[in-house]
Design a protein around this motif. Structure first.
Motif, PDB file in Angstrom:
ATOM      1  N   ARG A 286      33.857  -8.921  53.321  1.00  0.00           N
ATOM      2  CA  ARG A 286      32.898  -7.999  53.940  1.00  0.00           C
ATOM      3  C   ARG A 286      31.567  -7.975  53.196  1.00  0.00           C
ATOM      4  N   VAL A 287      31.616  -8.164  51.888  1.00  0.00           N
ATOM      5  CA  VAL A 287      30.395  -8.220  51.082  1.00  0.00           C
ATOM      6  C   VAL A 287      30.409  -9.504  50.271  1.00  0.00           C
ATOM      7  N   GLY A 288      29.241  -9.958  49.885  1.00  0.00           N
ATOM      8  CA  GLY A 288      29.130 -11.159  49.069  1.00  0.00           C
ATOM      9  C   GLY A 288      29.495 -10.887  47.620  1.00  0.00           C
ATOM     10  N   LEU A 289      29.633 -11.962  46.861  1.00  0.00           N
ATOM     11  CA  LEU A 289      30.036 -11.866  45.460  1.00  0.00           C
ATOM     12  C   LEU A 289      29.069 -10.996  44.658  1.00  0.00           C
ATOM     13  N   LYS A 290      27.767 -11.217  44.819  1.00  0.00           N
ATOM     14  CA  LYS A 290      26.787 -10.462  44.035  1.00  0.00           C
ATOM     15  C   LYS A 290      26.878  -8.968  44.346  1.00  0.00           C
ATOM     16  N   GLU A 291      26.970  -8.619  45.625  1.00  0.00           N
ATOM     17  CA  GLU A 291      27.072  -7.206  45.993  1.00  0.00           C
ATOM     18  C   GLU A 291      28.382  -6.610  45.466  1.00  0.00           C
ATOM     19  N   ALA A 292      29.464  -7.368  45.552  1.00  0.00           N
ATOM     20  CA  ALA A 292      30.755  -6.892  45.040  1.00  0.00           C
ATOM     21  C   ALA A 292      30.663  -6.623  43.534  1.00  0.00           C
ATOM     22  N   GLN A 293      30.007  -7.522  42.810  1.00  0.00           N
ATOM     23  CA  GLN A 293      29.841  -7.329  41.363  1.00  0.00           C
ATOM     24  C   GLN A 293      28.984  -6.104  41.068  1.00  0.00           C
ATOM     25  N   GLU A 294      27.968  -5.862  41.886  1.00  0.00           N
ATOM     26  CA  GLU A 294      27.122  -4.679  41.706  1.00  0.00           C
ATOM     27  C   GLU A 294      27.909  -3.394  41.979  1.00  0.00           C
ATOM     28  N   LEU A 295      28.748  -3.421  43.012  1.00  0.00           N
ATOM     29  CA  LEU A 295      29.570  -2.249  43.326  1.00  0.00           C
ATOM     30  C   LEU A 295      30.547  -1.967  42.188  1.00  0.00           C
ATOM     31  N   LEU A 296      31.151  -3.013  41.664  1.00  0.00           N
ATOM     32  CA  LEU A 296      32.067  -2.855  40.540  1.00  0.00           C
ATOM     33  C   LEU A 296      31.320  -2.314  39.321  1.00  0.00           C
ATOM     34  N   ALA A 297      30.144  -2.853  39.050  1.00  0.00           N
ATOM     35  CA  ALA A 297      29.351  -2.383  37.905  1.00  0.00           C
ATOM     36  C   ALA A 297      29.003  -0.903  38.063  1.00  0.00           C
ATOM     37  N   LYS A 298      28.698  -0.486  39.276  1.00  0.00           N
ATOM     38  CA  LYS A 298      28.383   0.926  39.540  1.00  0.00           C
ATOM     39  C   LYS A 298      29.587   1.797  39.183  1.00  0.00           C
ATOM     40  N   HIS A 299      30.768   1.415  39.614  1.00  0.00           N
ATOM     41  CA  HIS A 299      31.954   2.231  39.350  1.00  0.00           C
ATOM     42  C   HIS A 299      32.410   2.129  37.901  1.00  0.00           C
ATOM     43  N   ARG A 300      32.066   1.057  37.219  1.00  0.00           N
ATOM     44  CA  ARG A 300      32.437   0.946  35.807  1.00  0.00           C
ATOM     45  C   ARG A 300      31.682   1.952  34.944  1.00  0.00           C
ATOM     46  N   ARG A 301      30.647   2.553  35.473  1.00  0.00           N
ATOM     47  CA  ARG A 301      29.940   3.605  34.741  1.00  0.00           C
ATOM     48  C   ARG A 301      30.682   4.943  34.836  1.00  0.00           C
ATOM     49  N   ASN A 302      31.679   5.031  35.701  1.00  0.00           N
ATOM     50  CA  ASN A 302      32.455   6.262  35.851  1.00  0.00           C
ATOM     51  C   ASN A 302      33.246   6.562  34.588  1.00  0.00           C
ATOM     52  N   THR A 303      33.411   7.846  34.323  1.00  0.00           N
ATOM     53  CA  THR A 303      34.370   8.255  33.303  1.00  0.00           C
ATOM     54  C   THR A 303      35.759   8.239  33.949  1.00  0.00           C
ATOM     55  N   LEU A 304      36.788   8.362  33.142  1.00  0.00           N
ATOM     56  CA  LEU A 304      38.138   8.439  33.685  1.00  0.00           C
ATOM     57  C   LEU A 304      38.246   9.618  34.645  1.00  0.00           C
ATOM     58  N   GLY A 305      37.659  10.748  34.270  1.00  0.00           N
ATOM     59  CA  GLY A 305      37.720  11.934  35.124  1.00  0.00           C
ATOM     60  C   GLY A 305      37.086  11.697  36.482  1.00  0.00           C
ATOM     61  N   THR A 306      35.946  11.042  36.507  1.00  0.00           N
ATOM     62  CA  THR A 306      35.276  10.743  37.770  1.00  0.00           C
ATOM     63  C   THR A 306      36.133   9.815  38.617  1.00  0.00           C
ATOM     64  N   SER A 307      36.700   8.800  37.995  1.00  0.00           N
ATOM     65  CA  SER A 307      37.541   7.862  38.744  1.00  0.00           C
ATOM     66  C   SER A 307      38.776   8.554  39.308  1.00  0.00           C
ATOM     67  N   VAL A 308      39.419   9.402  38.514  1.00  0.00           N
ATOM     68  CA  VAL A 308      40.599  10.115  39.004  1.00  0.00           C
ATOM     69  C   VAL A 308      40.208  11.038  40.158  1.00  0.00           C
ATOM     70  N   LYS A 309      39.051  11.645  40.070  1.00  0.00           N
ATOM     71  CA  LYS A 309      38.572  12.523  41.149  1.00  0.00           C
ATOM     72  C   LYS A 309      38.378  11.727  42.441  1.00  0.00           C
ATOM     73  N   ILE A 310      37.789  10.553  42.348  1.00  0.00           N
ATOM     74  CA  ILE A 310      37.595   9.704  43.532  1.00  0.00           C
ATOM     75  C   ILE A 310      38.946   9.287  44.093  1.00  0.00           C
ATOM     76  N   VAL A 311      39.855   8.876  43.217  1.00  0.00           N
ATOM     77  CA  VAL A 311      41.193   8.465  43.650  1.00  0.00           C
ATOM     78  C   VAL A 311      41.874   9.617  44.392  1.00  0.00           C
ATOM     79  N   ARG A 312      41.719  10.839  43.880  1.00  0.00           N
ATOM     80  CA  ARG A 312      42.327  12.007  44.517  1.00  0.00           C
ATOM     81  C   ARG A 312      41.672  12.283  45.873  1.00  0.00           C
ATOM     82  N   GLU A 313      40.347  12.342  45.899  1.00  0.00           N
ATOM     83  CA  GLU A 313      39.622  12.684  47.126  1.00  0.00           C
ATOM     84  C   GLU A 313      39.841  11.664  48.239  1.00  0.00           C
ATOM     85  N   LYS A 314      39.976  10.397  47.881  1.00  0.00           N
ATOM     86  CA  LYS A 314      40.124   9.330  48.871  1.00  0.00           C
ATOM     87  C   LYS A 314      41.592   8.954  49.110  1.00  0.00           C
ATOM     88  N   SER A 315      42.518   9.638  48.421  1.00  0.00           N
ATOM     89  CA  SER A 315      43.956   9.355  48.552  1.00  0.00           C
ATOM     90  C   SER A 315      44.246   7.857  48.382  1.00  0.00           C
TER      91      SER A 315
END
Length: 169
Positions: free
Chosen positions: A46-75
């Protein structure tokens, strides 16, 4: 009985905390991969390699708490796994923010040292287990979208081999 912490015990404490933090980061990384794939990319190609890497880089800035919150909210994971991630996050908060204040005095007793080292060991073990559990959730998602996991693993092994300065692993 109270006594001074030995240099070896103090070194063991620092090493144990370091291992916990290191393995915590593996859990954070697999979570950011899961979030990037399930929330942002959603389907292979659905997205190209560069965009996928940018999306991953964006989420890698999350703290564990932020990631767990997203995991919870999005089930994004099973409820049992979410419960484990939530407890892991609480234990991470203790290690990073409160362990010295809540258990520093206990290091001067045999029981207190044993409790501290046991708690750190359990955290590290849970980090290993959670990393595998979240990776399996990721694998299930990819299998469900027709991704050839054997080919993906072969590519990963080649990349790891190159990083280590050798050929394929």
């Amino acid at each position: 009985m109270r006594r001074q912490v030995t240099p070896e015990e103090l070194q063991n404490l620092y090493t144990s905390i370091g291992r916990c933090v290191w393995h915590l980061q593996y859990v954070e990384d697999v979570l950011t991969n899961l979030i990037s794939l399930k929330v942002e990319i959603r389907t292979p190609g659905r997205v190209g390699l560069k965009e996928a890497q940018e999306l991953l880089a964006k989420h890698r800035r999350n703290t564990l708490g932020t990631s767990v919150k997203i995991v919870r909210e999005k089930s994004l994971v099973r409820p049992e796994l979410l419960d484990r991630l939530t407890r892991f996050k609480e234990e991470r908060d203790w290690i990073i923010h409160r362990s010295q204040q809540t258990h520093g005095d206990g290091l001067y007793t045999d029981q207190g040292r044993a409790e501290m080292f046991s708690r750190l060991e359990r955290f590290e073990e849970e980090a290993h287990s959670l990393m595998r559990a979240v990776a399996e959730e990721l694998n299930e998602f990819m299998r469900g979208h027709g991704v050839d996991l054997a080919a993906a693993e072969m590519t990963a092994r080649k990349n790891i081999g190159r990083m280590r300065g050798g050929a394929d692993v």
